[in-house]
Each structure stands twice: as C-alpha cells, then as structure tokens.
Scaffold this active site. Structure first.
Site, PDB file in Angstrom:
ATOM      1  N   GLU A   1       0.837  -1.213   0.000  1.00 31.48           N
ATOM      2  CA  GLU A   1       0.000   0.000   0.000  1.00 31.48           C
ATOM      3  C   GLU A   1       0.861   1.248   0.000  1.00 31.48           C
ATOM      4  OE1 GLU A   1      -0.808   0.478   4.792  1.00 31.48           O
ATOM      5  OE2 GLU A   1      -2.000  -0.958   3.663  1.00 31.48           O
TER       6      GLU A   1
ATOM      7  N   LYS B   1       2.611   4.518   1.152  1.00 29.50           N
ATOM      8  CA  LYS B   1       3.004   5.114   2.427  1.00 29.50           C
ATOM      9  C   LYS B   1       2.881   6.625   2.261  1.00 29.50           C
ATOM     10  CE  LYS B   1       6.363   5.195   6.128  1.00 29.50           C
ATOM     11  NZ  LYS B   1       5.872   6.522   6.518  1.00 29.50           N
TER      12      LYS B   1
ATOM     13  N   ARG C   1      -0.229  10.228  11.408  1.00 31.52           N
ATOM     14  CA  ARG C   1      -0.965   9.042  11.857  1.00 31.52           C
ATOM     15  C   ARG C   1      -2.164   9.464  12.700  1.00 31.52           C
ATOM     16  NH1 ARG C   1       1.345   3.754  12.911  1.00 31.52           N
ATOM     17  NH2 ARG C   1      -0.390   2.309  13.228  1.00 31.52           N
TER      18      ARG C   1
ATOM     19  N   GLU D   1      -3.980   7.572   8.174  1.00 32.10           N
ATOM     20  CA  GLU D   1      -3.203   8.801   8.052  1.00 32.10           C
ATOM     21  C   GLU D   1      -4.136   9.922   7.628  1.00 32.10           C
ATOM     22  OE1 GLU D   1       0.344   9.289   7.987  1.00 32.10           O
ATOM     23  OE2 GLU D   1       0.876   7.216   8.455  1.00 32.10           O
TER      24      GLU D   1
ATOM     25  N   PHE E   1      -5.925   2.490   6.642  1.00 35.47           N
ATOM     26  CA  PHE E   1      -5.268   1.252   6.194  1.00 35.47           C
ATOM     27  C   PHE E   1      -5.575   0.058   7.087  1.00 35.47           C
ATOM     28  CE2 PHE E   1      -1.961   3.793   8.450  1.00 35.47           C
ATOM     29  CZ  PHE E   1      -1.819   3.006   9.580  1.00 35.47           C
TER      30      PHE E   1
ATOM     31  N   ARG F   1       7.311  -5.116  17.219  1.00 33.48           N
ATOM     32  CA  ARG F   1       7.702  -6.507  17.425  1.00 33.48           C
ATOM     33  C   ARG F   1       7.447  -7.306  16.150  1.00 33.48           C
ATOM     34  NH1 ARG F   1       5.151  -5.019  21.872  1.00 33.48           N
ATOM     35  NH2 ARG F   1       3.225  -6.086  21.362  1.00 33.48           N
TER      36      ARG F   1
ATOM     37  N   LYS G   1       8.337  -0.879   5.911  1.00 35.37           N
ATOM     38  CA  LYS G   1       8.216   0.326   5.095  1.00 35.37           C
ATOM     39  C   LYS G   1       9.379   0.400   4.118  1.00 35.37           C
ATOM     40  CE  LYS G   1      10.073   2.979   9.006  1.00 35.37           C
ATOM     41  NZ  LYS G   1       9.779   4.064   9.972  1.00 35.37           N
TER      42      LYS G   1
END
Length: 502
Positions: free
Chosen positions: A210, A212, A217, A261, A295, A366, A372
């Site tokens: 997808e 970025k 955010r 976002e 997203f 984690r 990204k």
C-alpha cells in the site's frame, strides 16, 4: 515506600546499559510497592507524570527555597499528593499556592530527591524507550509472561494502569482489558526494509502493498454519533479536526475503530508539506482541509478485529470506509509491487508499506510483519544539542547533535552531526525553540533534553570509533521535525546498525 528508594532505583537504572539489570532493578521496586503506590511509581520511573503537565517550568522550580533535608522522610504517596494538588490549581491565588507546595516539598526532600523531582517535572527524565523495559519489569514483578502484559498495555494505552492490574490481579485481571471504542489503542508500527525486493523476499507472496503517505498518523473511534480522534502518541485532537469528525460520522457503520493517516492536499491532489498537516493539530482552525486515508480496521459494528489476520481486517475496512482507503494491492507479482511503488512516488508520497496478510494487530515494532520501503534512507533521531553557527549562520543554532534511541532504556546514543538541509526559516525556528529544552550550554553548544525528534535523510551509515554506538551517519541532512513523535518513538541504534553494509 520511601520516596528515596524509588529515586535510588532510578539512578541505578540510569547507570547501566544492561537491559537485564534495568529490568531486575525495576521489578524489585515494583514488588515492594503498596497497591496505591503502583501507578504513580511506574509513571515516574518511566519519566512521566500521571497528571501530565502541571504548570511547573524551570523558572518556577529554580526559585524553590530552602536547604535540602539531610535525611529522607518523604513517601511515594506524599509526593503524589503534592502532584495531584499542583495539577488541580488554577485561577486567582494559584501561583502563590504552587510556590507554597513546591517549597514545602523541597524542604522535606534530600538533594537526590529534589534533583529527581526537578528532572521529572521538567521532562528531563522523559525516556520513552524505558516503557519497553518497564513493561518487562511489570511482567517479572508479577511473575507473568510478557505477552499478556504487552497486550493489556496496548488495549489500555496507559502502562501504570496495566501495571496495577498485573500486580494486583495477575492474568485474570489483565484478561479483563478489551478494546473499548473511544479509548485509544497503542499503535502497530513498521520496521524499515532495505528495499522492496528484500521485504517481498522476507514476507513472501501473501502480502498487501500500500502507499506510504506523507501524512500524520491518526486513530479514529466512532460509537454512534460520538467520534474521537487521536494522534500516534494517543493525544486527542477531536476538537481541532471538525472535517474529519464530520466525515467519520458519515461512514456506513454504527461503531468503528480505524487506523490511518491524514494529510492536506494541493488543488492538484498532491500532498502538502507535512508541517502544514501537523499545524492543524494544534489549532481550532486552519487554512488546509485534512482528508483521512485508512489502512486498518480494528473494530466494526460490535466485533473486535485485533486478533484477526490483516486480510480479514482489510475486508472490514472495505465495508466501513469504502471511499477512504489507502491505495493497495494484495498478493502482487514482483512487477505489480514495483508498479505500486512507482505510483506512490509519482503521486508525491514517501514509498510503500509491505504487510503480511496473515498478521494480527500488535502494538509496537515486534516482528517484521509490517515493513516500510522508501527509495532513500530516512530515520527519526533525537536532537541532543545544537552548535552556534558561523559565517552567514552567525547568531543561529545550526549544527545538530543527533542521537538514536537506546532500546534498553538508556539515554539516546549519539550517532553524528549535521548542518545540512536547513532553510533560513528553519534556522530561525531552531534558535527560538531549542532554548526551551535546554539542559546546559557552553561557549559553542546548547545541549537539549532528549525530547525533539527530527527526520533525517542519509546515504547510509558506517562503523565509527568516535561515537559510542559504533556507528555514524553518512551525508545526513534534515528533512523535517516530527512534532507527532516523542523520543520514545525515535529509531533505535539497532535500526542504524542494521544499515551497515555486511
């Protein structure tokens, strides 16, 4: 518990880089706390106040009178009571009462206790990275596995509350934490990938690729007509973004929690500068209209989706926000994935996210189920100081000292300096803003408390004997400051080390 015991533990934690030693020291303290002491103590040891800002800046604290006490008599409960009263002060007489409370507290405090309080109230104890160590210490003190504690913290959004539940009621009480529409959830984060090919090789073909976006955010909660919107750091901004509230109320669902976002666009449909988007979060009105792009879907119409695989959550997202999804492709061929990256870059965005379709939603970084991919390396670092410029930069704070986050909760680790990428406007802003975070200074440099995060573009890293982390930046330049992040959300020294050419 005596306040002095907690202060001593904080000093011990700060004196070592060993994550194991930090965890053991913290766990030992937590086990000795009374039930009503757990929440304030956990907050303080993580460098925070439960009450948030309470109107006590450097000038107020430096004016405190009296000689430090020779023997410790303060308790954790007594100090928390003072903080509670300070937080509630306002209106006529509040300045005088604040002075009285601080003078009274400092008269009873030893030199070490006074220094701890000053650092805590001014934010100089703020070590967001310590939250990860503290979470492990809570689990150790309660004799519990780490994962239930992490999950409860993700759902509560407040570590002191999670700690009290773990130490008081163990697994049974931790299991009572549920996703609650209207209460912010700790966000899931992505790890940087060297390249698109590397991300696809590691995650395989069952992925979503997808855009970025170069936005801020947001986490959106809606229950009926009630809407709440939070930033990455879980700060509520509902009142400052009425256009987002209105749009969320129009979505074809009754209750929902969305991750995404927001950004402002030009008339041509391209992203406006990041700082323009962020400026809307601090004001009730602005010139730019913000648009949301989602997203992930964590809850939809009564059903929690955190533990469902991403593929299921994306199907829910299609139902909840069909017209406001970030562009994505699922199970693309390598050529289709490359085309998605090209399309993102052509649209003025940062790159793409590659996400495993079988992964649940888990707070933090984690694992590597979200990665990204950007055409150039960018990294978020902490500003440790700035040197006074010379030549045309005389009178301005210019050359930045940059630090990466210590994953073991210590002070940020210096990895380099840069004076590149700064406009005259940015130099003026730094010179005005940085002294507000001043820790000390000499003839050449103003040293800052580790709170300001800056996004740095770099060509790579190299091994270094000069810097304590063994790594240094190559051709670093400032892209922008990140007011949406605190020091605990900066990139770690391990992330930088991973960029070394093997």
């Amino acid at each position: 518990m005596n306040f002095a015991e907690l202060v001593a533990a904080s000093a011990e934690v700060g004196s070592t880089r060993s994550r194991k030693a930090k965890t053991e020291t913290l766990a030992s303290v937590l086990q000795r706390l009374e039930p009503d002491e757990i929440e304030p103590a956990v907050a303080w040891l993580a460098g925070e106040l439960r009450q948030g800002r309470i109107g006590t800046g450097w000038r107020t604290l430096m004016g405190a009178e009296g000689v430090p006490a020779s023997e410790p008599t303060l308790t954790v409960a007594a100090v928390e009571a003072v903080f509670e009263e300070l937080a509630g002060l306002s209106g006529a007489g509040s300045v005088l009462r604040r002075r009285e409370l601080l003078d009274g507290l400092f008269a009873l405090a030893t030199a070490d206790e006074r220094a701890f309080v000053i650092r805590l109230l001014t934010g100089d104890l703020r070590q967001g990275a310590l939250l990860g160590v503290m979470t492990e210490a809570v689990a150790a003190a309660a004799g519990l596995p780490i994962e239930p504690v992490r999950r409860a913290y993700m759902l509560s959004g407040v570590l002191p509350t999670t700690a009290a539940a773990a130490l008081r009621g163990g697994l049974a009480e931790l299991a009572e934490f549920r996703l609650e529409v209207g209460r912010a959830v700790q966000p899931m984060l992505a790890s940087p990938a060297e390249s698109l090919a590397d991300a696809l090789a590691e995650l395989g073909g069952d992925v979503s690729v997808e855009f970025k976006l170069d936005g801020a955010r947001i986490q959106v909660h809606r229950n009926g007509d009630e809407v709440r919107i939070f930033t990455r750091s879980l700060r509520e901004i509902t009142s400052t973004v009425p256009e987002l509230v209105s749009l969320v109320r129009s979505l074809p669902c009754s209750s929902v929690v969305l991750d995404g976002e927001t950004l402002a666009l030009t008339d041509a449909g391209r992203p406006r500068p990041f700082q323009e988007t962020m400026s809307r979060f601090g004001a009730d009105e602005g010139d730019s209209i913000l648009l949301p792009y989602f997203f992930d879907c964590l809850h939809l119409d009564g059903k929690d989706l955190l533990d469902e695989p991403l593929e299921v959550r994306l199907e829910a997202l299609k139902v909840a926000a069909p017209d406001n999804r970030i562009p994505s492709v699922q199970r693309p061929s390598p050529e289709e994935a490359a085309g998605q990256l090209d399309a993102a870059m052509s649209g003025g965005h940062e790159g793409v996210m590659v996400k495993a379709l079988d992964g649940p939603y888990a707070a933090g970084r984690r694992g590597k189920s979200w990665q990204k991919v950007k055409p150039v390396h960018t990294i978020d670092l902490v500003v440790l100081g700035a040197e006074w410029g010379y030549g045309r930069r005389t009178g301005y704070l210019s050359n930045l000292h940059l630090g990466a986050r210590d994953p073991n909760g210590g002070e940020p680790i210096m990895v380099g300096k840069t004076f590149k990428g700064m406009t005259d406007k940015l130099l003026a802003w730094q010179t005005e803003e940085f002294p507000k975070y001043e820790r000390s200074r000499d003839d050449h440099t103003v040293y800052l408390r580790p709170e300001i995060v800056v996004e740095i573009e770099l060509d790579g890293v190299q091994t270094s004997r000069r810097y304590p982390g063994g790594v240094a930046l190559r051709f670093a330049r400032v892209l922008r400051y990140r007011p949406d992040k605190d020091a605990g959300q900066a990139d770690t020294i391990d992330t930088l080390r991973a960029l070394l050419v093997r």
